[in-house]
Design a protein around this motif. Structure first.
Motif, short mmCIF file in Angstrom:
data_model
loop_
_atom_site.label_atom_id
_atom_site.label_comp_id
_atom_site.label_asym_id
_atom_site.label_seq_id
_atom_site.Cartn_x
_atom_site.Cartn_y
_atom_site.Cartn_z
N GLU A 126 0.84 -1.20 0.00
CA GLU A 126 0.00 0.00 0.00
C GLU A 126 0.87 1.25 0.00
OE1 GLU A 126 -0.49 -2.63 1.91
OE2 GLU A 126 -2.45 -3.36 1.25
N PRO B 92 -4.64 -8.75 -7.02
CA PRO B 92 -5.06 -7.54 -6.30
C PRO B 92 -4.03 -6.42 -6.42
CG PRO B 92 -4.76 -9.40 -4.78
CD PRO B 92 -4.70 -9.94 -6.17
N LEU C 97 -4.40 -4.84 -9.92
CA LEU C 97 -5.63 -4.04 -9.97
C LEU C 97 -5.48 -2.76 -9.17
CD1 LEU C 97 -8.28 -6.86 -9.50
CD2 LEU C 97 -7.72 -5.65 -11.61
N GLY C 98 -4.92 -2.89 -7.98
CA GLY C 98 -4.78 -1.73 -7.10
C GLY C 98 -3.87 -0.67 -7.69
N PHE C 99 -2.79 -1.11 -8.35
CA PHE C 99 -1.85 -0.17 -8.96
C PHE C 99 -2.53 0.54 -10.13
CE2 PHE C 99 2.83 -1.25 -7.86
CZ PHE C 99 2.51 -1.38 -6.53
N ILE D 56 -13.11 -1.58 -12.10
CA ILE D 56 -12.97 -1.85 -10.67
C ILE D 56 -12.93 -0.55 -9.88
CG2 ILE D 56 -11.26 -2.60 -8.96
CD1 ILE D 56 -12.38 -5.04 -9.97
N LYS D 57 -13.71 -0.51 -8.82
CA LYS D 57 -13.64 0.64 -7.92
C LYS D 57 -13.00 0.16 -6.62
CE LYS D 57 -15.55 4.24 -9.89
NZ LYS D 57 -14.59 3.91 -10.97
N ALA D 58 -11.78 0.61 -6.39
CA ALA D 58 -11.13 0.16 -5.17
C ALA D 58 -11.49 1.08 -4.02
CB ALA D 58 -9.63 0.13 -5.37
N GLY D 59 -11.64 0.52 -2.87
CA GLY D 59 -11.93 1.32 -1.70
C GLY D 59 -10.65 1.81 -1.06
N HIS D 60 -10.82 2.39 0.08
CA HIS D 60 -9.63 2.87 0.80
C HIS D 60 -9.70 2.36 2.23
CE1 HIS D 60 -6.38 5.52 1.93
NE2 HIS D 60 -7.06 5.76 3.03
N ASN D 61 -8.58 2.02 2.78
CA ASN D 61 -8.57 1.74 4.22
C ASN D 61 -7.35 2.39 4.80
OD1 ASN D 61 -6.30 -0.27 4.83
ND2 ASN D 61 -7.26 -1.13 3.01
N ASP D 62 -7.44 2.79 6.05
CA ASP D 62 -6.31 3.55 6.61
C ASP D 62 -5.39 2.67 7.46
OD1 ASP D 62 -8.97 5.35 8.06
OD2 ASP D 62 -8.21 3.41 8.69
N LEU D 63 -5.58 1.36 7.33
CA LEU D 63 -4.76 0.45 8.11
C LEU D 63 -3.29 0.53 7.70
CD1 LEU D 63 -5.06 -1.84 10.23
CD2 LEU D 63 -4.92 -3.43 8.33
#
Lengths: 79, 337
Positions: free
Chosen positions: B77, B111, B114-116, B187-194
């Motif tokens: 991330e 993943p 896709l995320g990149f 694809i719609k990627a979400g966000h997490n602050d972890l």
């Protein structure tokens, strides 16, 4: 009822984590539903880049590794 | 925390004492305890095995521990955040370097890809990362260092980086975005602050210990089997046995090694002890390194995983460009050494 999701399709760690969470929930009589999410579009919604991901009540708790038992239990109990 | 540092310092001292006396311990075991004859080939096989297995395992444990700590600073991330907004070339260089230190498992390739792509990182930059990450890893570098010395390990790292940078750059220049499966862009990627969460030094040391457990448990069998095969060949197969097939004079050996390597799938731990034996028996360095890069960097199973997100023309382009890069590196090595 706490919702627990294990995100991940093929990887070996994903299966291990899923089994582990199922076992922990059963052994400790927790009121939680455990689902394994394998659909990649669904997984991506949580914004993770490596699997497995552990999601408790829709919050991402861990990414790419298998957390310790106590840690998972603590998260479920908080949730 | 203090206690943890104390234990680790103690272990480091034990490690150093063992590692620096391996030769003496092996000689003692082989010649004094087992009382084997110095000149027989069997003794040479046993000596090789008793010396190499602990040596490689010791090196592996140490390096994996420190790499585990370093990697705890580079989550995928965070790497994505660093790469965001980078242009071609500078982006390719950075992505290849980050590929070396970011924890990566080919099972997470989808993943990650896709995320990149979803966050706007150029396709070519994403490829630089995907080429460097599996090919240049700590297991490969440790084994090369332990068995062939630091020069070979560094050469492997630099040429591997070069291949990742140049191949990614070319793929970027060719504008192949249309050969990415269409659903990828939906694809719609979400966000997490972890991912941005702070970890303490103690957590990072734990991460180092975890990666030692995980990686050593996974690869030790390969290492022992690989070294056992290596030991037998070391003792019994005549010198220069491989020279005519994989030596410098056989010009075709580089491309053939790369082609053979593509469908083969092994991790670095399994392939390197074999590589060591090939070298010892007269194969040339360039040919052997090309073979190794092709086995661990261009594996068929991984391309099959990528097939989910890439259309065939892009897969073929990717394999051909990286394959050509590896062949070129093989020839350069054969020419220089």
């Amino acid at each position: 009822m706490v919702s627990v999701k294990v995100l991940g399709s093929g990887c070996a760690k994903c299966k291990t984590l899923n089994l582990k969470v199922q076992e922990l929930v059963a052994k400790n009589n927790l009121s939680a539903t455990v689902t394994k999410v394998e659909d990649i579009a669904e997984i991506m919604k949580y914004g993770i880049l490596s699997t497995p991901g552990l999601v408790i009540n829709e919050k991402v708790k861990s990414i790419g590794n298998i957390p310790k038992d106590e840690q998972i239990l603590a998260w479920i109990n908080e949730g | 925390m203090k206690q943890k540092i104390g234990i680790i310092t103690g272990l480091l001292i034990v490690w150093l004492a063992l590692y620096s006396n391996l030769e003496v311990i092996t000689d003692f075991l082989v010649y004094s305890v087992l009382q084997l004859e110095r000149t027989s080939p069997l003794t040479s096989v046993i000596h090789f095995f008793i010396y190499e297995v602990p040596k490689v395992l010791l090196l592996l444990t140490l390096i994996v521990f420190f790499v585990g700590i370093i990697r705890s600073y580079f989550s995928p991330e965070r790497t994505r955040t660093i790469l965001g907004g980078k242009k071609l070339f500078a982006g390719n260089v950075l992505a290849s370097l980050l590929g070396v230190v970011t924890p990566f498992c080919s099972c997470s390739a989808i993943p990650l890809f896709l995320g990149f792509v979803e966050s706007g990182i150029p396709l070519g930059v994403t490829f630089s990362f995907l080429i460097a990450a599996p090919m240049i890893n700590e297991v490969a570098l440790v084994l090369l260092f332990g068995l062939f010395g630091w020069k070979t390990a560094l050469l492997y790292m630099f040429t591997g980086l070069l291949i990742a940078i140049v191949s990614g750059y070319i793929i970027g220049r060719l504008k192949l975005e249309r050969y990415v499966e269409d659903w990828v862009y939906q694809i719609k990627a979400g966000h997490n602050d972890l991912a941005e969460e702070q970890r303490t030094l103690s957590d990072r040391i734990d991460a180092g210990i975890e990666s030692v457990k995980e990686i050593v448990a996974k690869v030790w069998v390969y290492i022992v089997v690989g070294i056992a095969i290596g030991a037998v060949v070391h003792g019994y197969v005549p010198e220069d046995f491989m020279a005519s097939i994989m030596g410098k004079s056989a010009w075709w050996s580089v491309p053939v090694s790369v082609l053979i390597g593509i469908p083969m799938y092994s991790n670095a731990a399994g392939i390197i002890p074999i590589v060591q034996v090939l070298l010892e028996k007269g194969a040339s360095l360039g040919t052997v390194l090309a073979f190794m890069m092709s086995v661990i960097g261009l594996s068929l199973p991984e391309t099959i995983i990528l097939k989910k997100v890439l259309k065939l023309p892009l897969i073929i382009t990717f394999v051909s460009i990286v394959g050509t890069g590896i062949i070129t590196v093989g020839y350069i090595f054969n020419f220089v050494f």
